[in-house]
Write a protein that holds these residues in place. Structure first.
Motif, short mmCIF file in Angstrom:
data_model
loop_
_atom_site.label_atom_id
_atom_site.label_comp_id
_atom_site.label_asym_id
_atom_site.label_seq_id
_atom_site.Cartn_x
_atom_site.Cartn_y
_atom_site.Cartn_z
N LEU A 258 35.79 -44.63 4.57
CA LEU A 258 35.40 -44.88 5.95
C LEU A 258 36.48 -45.67 6.65
O LEU A 258 36.89 -46.74 6.18
CB LEU A 258 34.08 -45.66 5.97
CG LEU A 258 33.53 -46.05 7.34
CD1 LEU A 258 33.04 -44.80 8.08
CD2 LEU A 258 32.38 -47.06 7.19
N GLY B 228 35.09 -45.47 12.10
CA GLY B 228 33.89 -44.67 11.92
C GLY B 228 34.17 -43.29 11.35
O GLY B 228 33.25 -42.61 10.87
N LYS C 46 35.08 -40.55 8.75
CA LYS C 46 34.97 -40.43 7.30
C LYS C 46 35.98 -39.40 6.79
O LYS C 46 36.17 -38.35 7.41
CB LYS C 46 33.56 -40.00 6.91
CG LYS C 46 32.48 -41.04 7.21
CD LYS C 46 31.11 -40.57 6.79
CE LYS C 46 30.04 -41.60 7.11
NZ LYS C 46 28.69 -41.15 6.71
N GLU D 220 28.90 -48.99 7.77
CA GLU D 220 28.45 -47.82 8.53
C GLU D 220 27.38 -48.20 9.54
O GLU D 220 27.38 -47.73 10.68
CB GLU D 220 27.92 -46.76 7.58
CG GLU D 220 29.00 -45.98 6.85
CD GLU D 220 28.45 -44.72 6.22
OE1 GLU D 220 28.23 -43.74 6.97
OE2 GLU D 220 28.23 -44.70 5.00
N LEU E 8 28.92 -50.04 12.48
CA LEU E 8 29.64 -49.09 13.33
C LEU E 8 28.67 -48.26 14.17
O LEU E 8 28.87 -48.07 15.37
CB LEU E 8 30.50 -48.17 12.47
CG LEU E 8 31.91 -48.64 12.13
CD1 LEU E 8 32.50 -47.78 11.03
CD2 LEU E 8 32.80 -48.62 13.37
N ALA E 9 27.64 -47.76 13.53
CA ALA E 9 26.69 -46.88 14.20
C ALA E 9 25.97 -47.58 15.35
O ALA E 9 25.58 -46.94 16.33
CB ALA E 9 25.67 -46.34 13.20
N GLU F 6 30.65 -54.41 16.67
CA GLU F 6 32.06 -54.43 16.32
C GLU F 6 32.54 -55.79 15.82
O GLU F 6 33.38 -55.87 14.91
CB GLU F 6 32.89 -54.01 17.54
CG GLU F 6 32.61 -52.58 17.99
CD GLU F 6 33.37 -52.21 19.24
OE1 GLU F 6 34.11 -53.07 19.76
OE2 GLU F 6 33.23 -51.06 19.70
#
Length: 269
Positions: free
Chosen positions: A34, A49, A51, A236, A239-240, A244
Motif C-alpha cells: 500500500l 492509497g 495498492k 487503509e 486513508l479511506a 491524513e
C-alpha cells in the motif's frame, strides 16, 4: 482504592497492547503493498492509497520518493530506478512502542501524574517535558491541529495538547449544538472528551476555541466500526476516511521503529 484502580487500568492497557501485537502477527498478510506517502514527478501515478501487487514493481523518476507499507513495515523508494516489491517476509512482530501507540483504552500511570477516571484531569508523558511535536497515541485528538480525525471508541476519546507550559482553557462546541470548557493545568497534556455535554457523531463537525485566539481549530470526526486488524488495515482505514494527519503519524512511528529495510535500492535488471 485509587491505586487499585490504577493497577487495573495499567493491566488493561498491557492486555490491549499484547492483543494488538498478537493481531499484527496472526492476521493474514495482505497480498499487496500500500502506498502511504508519495512526492515527486510520479506522485500522481503512485498516489497514497494505491495498492500494488506483492510481485509488482514501481518505476520512479529522479526526485520521486514513495513510501509503501507491507506486512506492518514501511519501505522508502527513492528515484530514479525500478523497484521490486516482491520480498519474502512474514508479518513482523509489533514492538511494544508501536502497539502502545495504536492502542485504545486506559492509559497507565505516567511520570507527569496519575491516570484518573471520571471527568478529572489526566496526564500523559510528552516527548519533551514542555513542548511535544507529535501525539504519543494515534487516536488522541490533537487540539492544535484541525482536519478529519478517525475514532475507534468514542466513549474513550482523549484530547491532547502539545504545549504544557501553562494553564489553558479551550471551548469545545459541536456544529449541531452543545458546548463545554476544556481546562488543562500546567504540566498536563490530556483531557477526556466531555461526552456528558457533547456527543460524538460520525461525520460530526466540532470546533475548539482557545481564549484570545482569532481562529478556532475545526475537527471532523469519522467513527470506525471497529479496531482495524493489523497495521496495514489501520493505514487503509485512515486513508479511506481521509484521516491524513493520523496516517502521517502512523507512517512516521513505523519508520522510526524499524531496524531493517529502510530505504530500498533499485532492483537489478
Amino acid at each position: 482504592m485509587f491505586w487499585d484502580q490504577n493497577r487495573k487500568m495499567a493491566k488493561a492497557l498491557c492486555a490491549s497492547v499484547a492483543m494488538i501485537g498478537a493481531i499484527a502477527v496472526a492476521s493474514p498478510a495482505l497480498a499487496q503493498s500500500l502506498v502511504v506517502r508519495s512526492t515527486g514527478p510520479s506522485a500522481s501515478q503512485y498516489p497514497a492509497g494505491k495498492k500494488i501487487a506483492a510481485s509488482g514493481t514501481i518505476t520512479l523518476k529522479r526526485g520521486d520518493r514513495v513510501t509503501v507499507l507491507d506486512k506492518g513495515r514501511t519501505r522508502v523508494l527513492t528515484g530514479p530506478g525500478t523497484f521490486s516489491l516482491d520480498r519474502q517476509t512474514t508479518a513482523s512482530q509489533t514492538s511494544t512502542r508501536v502497539a502502545s501507540f495504536v492502542a485504545t483504552g486506559p492509559r497507565r500511570r505516567s511520570r507527569t501524574g496519575a491516570v484518573r477516571g471520571g471527568n478529572s484531569e489526566l496526564r500523559a508523558a510528552p516527548q519533551n517535558p514542555t513542548l511535544a511535536t507529535r501525539s504519543p497515541n494515534l487516536w488522541f485528538v490533537d487540539v492544535s491541529r484541525g482536519g478529519t480525525h478517525c475514532i475507534v471508541k468514542p466513549e474513550q476519546v482523549l484530547l491532547w495538547r502539545p504545549d504544557v507550559r501553562s494553564d489553558q482553557t479551550m471551548t469545545l462546541s459541536a456544529a449541531v449544538g452543545g458546548m463545554a470548557d476544556i481546562k488543562w493545568r500546567r504540566g498536563s497534556q490530556v483531557r477526556r472528551w466531555p461526552t456528558d455535554n457533547i456527543s460524538m457523531q460520525n461525520g460530526g463537525a466540532y470546533s475548539l476555541q482557545a481564549g484570545g485566539e482569532a481562529k478556532p481549530v475545526n475537527v471532523t470526526v469519522k467513527l470506525l466500526p471497529n479496531m482495524p486488524e493489523g497495521l496495514d488495515a489501520t493505514a487503509e482505514a485512515l486513508l479511506a476516511n481521509g484521516c491524513e494527519q493520523q496516517l502521517d503519524l502512523l507512517v512516521d512511528i513505523l519508520a522510526s521503529d524499524e531496524s531493517v529495510d529502510g530505504e530500498a535500492t533499485p532492483a537489478a535488471n
